[in-house]
Design a protein around this motif. Structure first.
Motif, short mmCIF file in Angstrom:
data_model
loop_
_atom_site.label_atom_id
_atom_site.label_comp_id
_atom_site.label_asym_id
_atom_site.label_seq_id
_atom_site.Cartn_x
_atom_site.Cartn_y
_atom_site.Cartn_z
N VAL A 29 52.77 70.08 79.97
CA VAL A 29 51.70 69.07 79.94
C VAL A 29 50.77 69.72 78.78
O VAL A 29 50.33 68.88 78.12
N GLN A 30 50.55 70.96 78.71
CA GLN A 30 49.79 71.34 77.61
C GLN A 30 50.29 70.87 76.37
O GLN A 30 49.39 70.51 75.50
N GLY A 31 51.61 71.29 76.31
CA GLY A 31 52.22 70.80 74.93
C GLY A 31 52.34 69.37 74.71
O GLY A 31 51.63 68.93 73.29
N ALA A 32 52.39 68.43 75.60
CA ALA A 32 52.16 67.05 75.32
C ALA A 32 50.91 66.71 75.02
O ALA A 32 50.54 65.78 74.35
N GLY A 75 43.10 73.02 86.95
CA GLY A 75 42.74 74.36 86.38
C GLY A 75 43.37 75.02 85.40
O GLY A 75 43.25 75.93 84.69
N ARG A 76 44.61 74.10 84.93
CA ARG A 76 45.49 74.61 83.96
C ARG A 76 45.35 73.71 82.72
O ARG A 76 46.03 74.19 81.68
N LEU A 77 44.56 72.71 82.72
CA LEU A 77 44.77 71.94 81.65
C LEU A 77 43.35 71.58 80.98
O LEU A 77 43.17 70.73 80.15
N GLY A 78 42.24 72.43 81.40
CA GLY A 78 41.16 72.28 80.75
C GLY A 78 40.29 70.97 81.07
O GLY A 78 39.35 70.48 80.33
N GLU A 79 40.55 70.56 82.25
CA GLU A 79 39.94 69.42 82.50
C GLU A 79 38.49 69.17 82.78
O GLU A 79 38.12 70.31 83.19
N ARG A 80 37.78 68.22 82.62
CA ARG A 80 36.31 68.14 82.88
C ARG A 80 36.08 67.72 84.02
O ARG A 80 34.84 67.89 84.63
#
Length: 363
Positions: free
Chosen positions: A91-94, A117-122
């Protein structure tokens, strides 16, 4: 949580995009085009088990779709640990390819908790359309535990029914009932060329455990001059549904083609089992059937509350069969069509999307 001046992008963990539009997909299709002048982009992450593809390609407007690889047995502790790494990396790559950073993470199923917690979500949104504790079969305990964790970490919960909303903290839960696309289902559509002639009782959707297939069989046997035309995925072993000459398992049809059937068959049927799961849910097709304008014959108890004045709500095979027989002489009643459509005219997906957009902008 203070909102940034730019409308937040979305990363949505949902069902398979574009197959049978879920409530989540209906909302997202409207949220991206109607976003504020700064624009809103979205990455849709198909659920594990969808058709394999690692392409994160465009789906509609600013929406891109990713079908990631994942380890099976999503609720098992070892699988969860592996998927936290595997899913997060994909998901980070996409997200990087789509130019998405600090998104709102939107989960429509509890297993998405492992991406938090892995995607920098706000912010985190949980959209609940189903009662996890009432799912049929299997061990619901691990899934319910994942839901509890997701709800605790969510900044906003969207619930599609009052019964579901009552399960979550009031201070961060809003009610967003399912909508209907009136432009699609109420606008006149040409008759589908493969729709049988004569009296037709029509249904579309999955033949899931909460659909009373025994009731369908009983009605088909009692009304041999009717055709029972069922649209949707065909189970590997459809119980008792094969072998009846007037019962057609038609297979799937594109969502956009459904009004060509539901506006022209004699009656739309919704044979729901009265189960704990259906006490908390309202099927998407109920409002679509009403918007199409043909008579609706339904069972199912609480799922029909609020609509009983514009449909035939019955219980048991005898009344179901009688109600179908009555529709044969009432198909083209302009007053009934008007009342049905008026009942759902205010329940548009556009209105639901406006409600959600306002809530998202406050995160």
């Amino acid at each position: 949580m203070t909102a940034d001046p730019v409308t937040a992008d979305l990363v949505i963990f949902g069902k398979e995009w574009g197959v049978r539009p879920s409530g989540t997909e209906q909302l997202v299709r409207r949220l991206v085009p109607q976003s504020r002048p700064q624009g809103r982009r979205a990455l849709w992450v198909n659920a594990a088990g969808a058709r394999a593809s690692l392409d994160a390609g465009p789906a509609a407007g600013g929406i891109r779709v990713l079908t990631p690889r994942a380890v099976p047995m999503l609720c098992h502790p070892l699988s969860r640990r592996a998927n936290r790494h595997l899913l997060g990396r994909q998901v980070q790559g996409a997200m990087a390819e789509a130019g998405i950073a600090r998104p709102i993470l939107w989960a429509s199923w509890p297993t998405a908790v492992d991406a938090l917690g892995r995607l920098g979500e706000r912010a985190v949104v949980y959209q609940c359309d189903d009662d996890i504790s009432a799912l049929e079969g299997g061990d619901r305990g691990p899934l319910r535990a994942m839901e509890d964790e997701l709800v605790e970490r969510a900044d906003l919960v969207l619930a599609s029914s009052p019964a579901l909303a009552a399960r979550f903290p009031r201070y961060k839960t809003i009610l967003v009932p399912h909508g209907v696309d009136m432009g699609l289902f109420a606008a006149p559509a040409p008759r589908a060329p493969d729709l049988p002639d004569g009296f037709v009782a029509g249904f579309y959707g999955g033949l899931t455990p909460w659909i009373d297939t025994d009731l369908i069989v009983a009605a088909a046997e009692a009304l041999p001059h009717w055709t029972f035309f069922l649209i949707g995925p065909i189970p590997d072993h459809p119980p008792a549904l094969s072998g009846l000459p007037n019962l057609v398992l038609a297979g799937p049809r594109p969502h956009e083609s459904l009004p060509g059937y539901s506006q022209h068959w004699t009656a739309s049927i919704l044979p729901l089992r009265d189960t704990p799961r259906m006490h908390a849910c309202t099927p998407l097709k109920l409002r679509e059937y009403l918007a199409a304008g043909t008579p609706v014959v339904a069972t199912g108890g609480p799922a029909l509350e609020g609509y009983r004045e514009v449909l035939a709500a019955v219980s048991g095979p005898d009344w179901f069969i009688r109600a179908l027989a009555v529709t044969a002489g009432n198909t083209n009643s302009p007053d009934r069509v008007r009342r049905q459509r008026a009942r759902v005219a205010g329940d548009s997906w556009d209105e639901a999307a406006r409600l959600v957009a306002d809530a998202l902008d406050r995160l």
